[in-house]
Design a protein around this motif. Structure first.
Motif, PDB file in Angstrom:
ATOM      1  N   SER A  74      -4.608   5.680  -4.316  1.00 52.06           N
ATOM      2  CA  SER A  74      -3.686   4.593  -4.667  1.00 52.06           C
ATOM      3  C   SER A  74      -4.014   3.983  -6.028  1.00 52.06           C
ATOM      4  N   LYS A  75      -4.994   4.542  -6.700  1.00 53.66           N
ATOM      5  CA  LYS A  75      -5.422   4.000  -7.990  1.00 53.66           C
ATOM      6  C   LYS A  75      -5.313   5.070  -9.070  1.00 53.66           C
ATOM      7  N   ASN A 308      -0.094  -1.695   5.271  1.00 56.86           N
ATOM      8  CA  ASN A 308       0.701  -1.210   4.149  1.00 56.86           C
ATOM      9  C   ASN A 308      -0.013  -0.034   3.493  1.00 56.86           C
ATOM     10  N   ASP A 310       1.141   1.748   1.071  1.00 56.03           N
ATOM     11  CA  ASP A 310       1.522   1.867  -0.341  1.00 56.03           C
ATOM     12  C   ASP A 310       2.042   3.279  -0.628  1.00 56.03           C
ATOM     13  N   ASN A 311       2.842   3.788   0.298  1.00 61.82           N
ATOM     14  CA  ASN A 311       3.371   5.158   0.171  1.00 61.82           C
ATOM     15  C   ASN A 311       4.663   5.244   0.970  1.00 61.82           C
ATOM     16  N   ASP A 312       5.718   5.769   0.361  1.00 60.06           N
ATOM     17  CA  ASP A 312       7.023   5.808   1.030  1.00 60.06           C
ATOM     18  C   ASP A 312       7.459   7.235   1.390  1.00 60.06           C
ATOM     19  N   SER A 335       4.311   6.570   7.081  1.00 59.90           N
ATOM     20  CA  SER A 335       3.505   5.377   7.343  1.00 59.90           C
ATOM     21  C   SER A 335       3.975   4.675   8.612  1.00 59.90           C
ATOM     22  N   ASP A 363      -4.807  -5.336   5.732  1.00 56.40           N
ATOM     23  CA  ASP A 363      -3.561  -5.724   5.072  1.00 56.40           C
ATOM     24  C   ASP A 363      -2.966  -4.593   4.247  1.00 56.40           C
ATOM     25  N   GLY A 364      -3.777  -3.904   3.493  1.00 59.18           N
ATOM     26  CA  GLY A 364      -3.240  -2.861   2.632  1.00 59.18           C
ATOM     27  C   GLY A 364      -4.340  -2.031   2.016  1.00 59.18           C
ATOM     28  N   VAL A 365      -3.946  -1.153   1.100  1.00 60.54           N
ATOM     29  CA  VAL A 365      -4.907  -0.265   0.445  1.00 60.54           C
ATOM     30  C   VAL A 365      -5.312  -0.908  -0.877  1.00 60.54           C
ATOM     31  N   CYS A 366      -6.293  -1.798  -0.794  1.00 58.62           N
ATOM     32  CA  CYS A 366      -6.766  -2.498  -1.982  1.00 58.62           C
ATOM     33  C   CYS A 366      -8.254  -2.792  -1.833  1.00 58.62           C
TER      34      CYS A 366
END
Length: 411
Positions: A74-75, A308, A310-312, A335, A363-366
């Motif tokens: 994701s980065k 989340n 972060d991928n659709d 997802s 929460d998400g990919v962070c």
């Protein structure tokens, strides 16, 4: 009639919390989220190589790998990160064959400075490419033999504090330096850990650690730790069921943290321990879930979900001949599918009413999300250790094996 008693079955939550507060004074990992990250970021700016190879094992690599594995897709990372952590010759050769060693920074990590696996791999790398101050950085204790070697060869060094154990060192130079070099925001990592720390200890502004300040994190972790320890004879196996392949590294890190910290002899000379299992959903729905659902009731289950991704990426709206009944999958995001699979597993377990189960939703990919999760697990490990009356931070069982190995190799 007057009456008094001492029948309390175990130490109170407040007493446990106060023990942890005292422990903060001499166990270093608690305070790592508050360190100055400037030295790591400044060094990272000087690195020109495209590849970063971490040479280490156990606590020197697992935490870093967990974070990198979770975030890398994701980065837009500036460099590639590799890990040489086993003496398996096939693994070593296959990894090195795919790395341009002339365009590589080597990060050699050993807390003691004499870890056999790390030194052996470093020796091999030295036979392939010249390791010097231009392409090698050392992370170790300030008084180790590895530090002496680094100083003699004018290599840059970063210190592992003596009061920070290897498996608790991910938020020290061990993890922060290589992650900063490849482009991960280490300040956001520490922000996640710091928020969890402050919530647990009830610290806001200049306020000191206090039991009086309510804390959702503290309440949750104390409840879980107490249950795991008080029911350890019934539910000795603790399964982390992570519904994302990105958490495969976290699972490995958790297994080391849990096993090496809690498998101990307590103050009454009684053997203690909780057995960690890390599995990935939905893959292990088709194997280990059967054991959970219909096997012995000796396991707790923690399901970890990602809210989340972060991928659709979607399942295409096409019909396959003979499989028309599955067209309800059309246009569904993967997802959404994996989250539904997690929810179905949770419901199946909870419907049985006899398998202890809790759910953690990230929460998400962070950076802050994975750091918060890992710091919570460090706190949970420390709490379990206090409830079990053991030393959470030593590893005599591992050390005995190291001594045997050394004698065998020297004979």
């Amino acid at each position: 009639m007057q009456y008094s008693h001492n029948f309390n079955p175990t130490i109170s939550d407040e007493d446990i919390f106060n023990e942890i507060v005292k422990e903060k004074e001499y166990i270093g990992y608690y305070n790592l989220p508050f360190q100055d990250t400037t030295p790591f970021k400044e060094y990272a700016k000087t690195v020109t190589q495209s590849n970063v190879v971490v040479i280490g094992i156990g606590g020197s690599t697992l935490g870093t790998y967990a974070i990198y594995k979770y975030l890398k897709h994701s980065k837009n990372l500036s460099k590639k990160l590799f890990f040489l952590e086993t003496t398996d010759p096939i693994d070593i050769k296959s990894k090195i064959e795919n790395i341009d060693l002339e365009d590589t920074l080597f990060v050699v990590i050993s807390k003691s400075g004499t870890t056999v696996e790390t030194v052996a791999i470093f020796k091999y790398v030295n036979s392939l490419v010249t390791c010097n101050h231009t392409n090698t950085v050392i992370i170790t204790e300030s008084d180790s033999k590895l530090n002496t070697y680094a100083q003699a060869n004018a290599m840059t060094t970063f210190d592992i504090p003596q009061n920070v154990g290897g498996r608790f060192s991910v938020f020290s130079a061990v993890g922060l330096l290589p992650l900063a070099i490849v482009g991960i925001n280490i300040d956001e990592l520490l922000k996640g850990a710091k928020e969890t720390n402050n919530d647990f200890f009830g610290i806001f502004g200049t306020q000191v650690s206090t039991w009086a300040k309510s804390s959702l994190v503290r309440t949750r972790l104390l409840k879980k730790a107490r249950f795991l320890v008080e029911y350890k004879n019934s539910f000795n196996i603790n399964v982390v069921f992570s519904y994302s392949s990105r958490l495969e590294g976290f699972n490995k890190w958790y297994i080391q943290l849990w096993g090496e910290s809690l498998g101990k002899v307590d103050i009454n000379n009684t053997r203690q321990g909780l057995t960690p299992i890390g599995i990935i959903g939905p893959i292990d729905q088709h194997s280990f879930l059967q054991l959970i659902i219909e096997g012995r009731r000796d396991k707790t289950v923690t399901v970890i979900k990602v809210e989340n991704f972060d991928n659709d990426l979607k399942i295409p709206a096409i019909t396959l001949e003979g499989l028309e009944d599955l067209d309800y999958l059309n246009d569904l995001e993967f997802s959404s599918l994996i989250k539904s699979q997690a929810d179905a597993t949770i419901e199946a377990i909870q419907n049985l009413n006899d398998i202890p189960c809790d759910v953690i939703t990230i929460d998400g990919v962070c950076e802050s999300a994975i750091a918060s999760l890992m710091y919570e697990y460090e706190l949970l490990t420390s709490l379990c250790g206090k409830f079990m009356y053991i030393n959470t931070y030593d590893q005599p069982g591992v050390e005995s094996g190291k001594m045997i190995l050394k004698k065998k190799l020297q004979s």
